[in-house]
Design an enzyme around this catalytic site. Structure first.
Site: not given
Length: 323
Positions: A80, A148
């Site tokens: 994540h 990201s």
């Protein structure tokens, strides 16, 4: 950097076409009682649809909580972004778990993993911890995917442990200096508030608009719940963000060391990290790689358009096997 995206698993969960009338009724009734309970119930529903279950293991000083499931023999390890958690990839996993065994952990300092003051949460440190986690759960060869901050991490990971990575996939990853600065970069440089850090309800609304082309629908009770969590974690997240920024563009000088095939997927409307980051990636990744820029998509394609993102990934994997 990425954003507090752990709450976006609610995307489409509460849209009437995606769930049964009974489940919708349960949500509506429950929303008047406890938003936290509804949040947990919603996550359980999404995880069950993806064939994922929650597990945990102590590795060193950190208690890793992670999701695992799927029928395939090959492993997809998903990471994540900043402020996020293991459910960033849950809806994406739903479309690949018939063919792959998915493992999605909370990184130290995020989600339900330990938050230990005084420890480092830099990309380099997290890469070593992630490797220790992989060894602890007994996986030795795997595909690794990240968004990201997590995208920067999986790139450094692939460059550091090339013999263990079958393929690496980047979703709007950090760690690269984009030729064209992003809107976030310009705002921070001008001294304006960072949209990734939530200190109020207004900040939360701005974060939603900043991260997606089509922000997910959130019922009022859940919006309050997630906003309160974001505000509570603001100072903690800001300290980690400062540490990561101090590392600079850590991935870019390591791109040439990546040996496994690489897929780069980017939302063209990403306001957090500009899609021009794909230009230096295309030039500096020496391994076989493919660049895909998705129109009308923001910073987290695997959340905003999980089915489409999973289809692109599966098609790419199939093309690798056919070579």
């Amino acid at each position: 950097m990425s954003t507090n995206l752990w709450f976006f698993m609610s995307n489409n969960l509460y849209q009437r076409k995606s769930i049964s009338k009974f489940f919708l009724f349960f949500l509506i009734i429950g929303a008047t009682n406890c938003a936290s309970t509804i949040h947990k119930t919603g996550l359980m529903w999404e995880r069950s649809r993806a064939d994922l279950s929650k597990k945990e293991i102590q590795v060193g000083n950190f208690n890793w909580v992670y999701l695992e499931g799927g029928d395939g023999k090959e492993i997809a390890l998903t990471i994540h972004g900043f402020g996020g958690d293991k459910d960033h990839f849950t809806r994406f996993a739903r479309y690949i778990s018939d063919d792959y065994h998915v493992i999605s952990p909370d990184l130290p300092g995020f989600g339900e993993n330990s938050r230990i003051p005084g420890e480092s949460y830099s990309i380099q440190t997290q890469v070593k911890r992630l490797h220790d986690f992989a060894l602890a759960i007994g996986i030795k060869k795997y595909h690794i995917l990240g968004n990201s901050m997590g995208g920067s991490l999986v790139g450094v990971y692939a460059a550091t442990y090339p013999e263990e990575v079958t393929s690496v996939t980047f979703f709007d990853n950090a760690g690269i200096q984009s030729p064209e600065p992003s809107e976030l970069y310009k705002l921070v440089k001008e001294g304006k508030p960072n949209p990734l850090l939530v200190g109020s309800v207004e900040d939360f609304d701005r974060l939603l608009q900043f991260s997606f082309v089509k922000p997910p629908y959130l019922p009022g009770s859940l919006k309050t719940y997630f906003t309160e969590r974001a505000i509570k974690n603001r100072d903690w997240n800001e300290s980690i963000l400062k540490e990561i920024r101090a590392e600079g563009y850590i991935l870019e000088p390591l791109l040439w060391k990546i040996q496994s095939p690489a897929l780069v997927i980017w939302g063209k409307e990403d306001r957090i990290i500009h899609h021009s980051s794909t230009i230096p990636m295309d030039k500096k990744i020496k391994a076989p790689h493919k660049i895909i820029i998705m129109p009308e998509v923001g910073h987290a394609p695997m959340i905003e358009v999980p089915k489409e993102s999973a289809s692109l990934w599966l098609e790419w994997q199939a093309s690798l096997q056919n070579k």
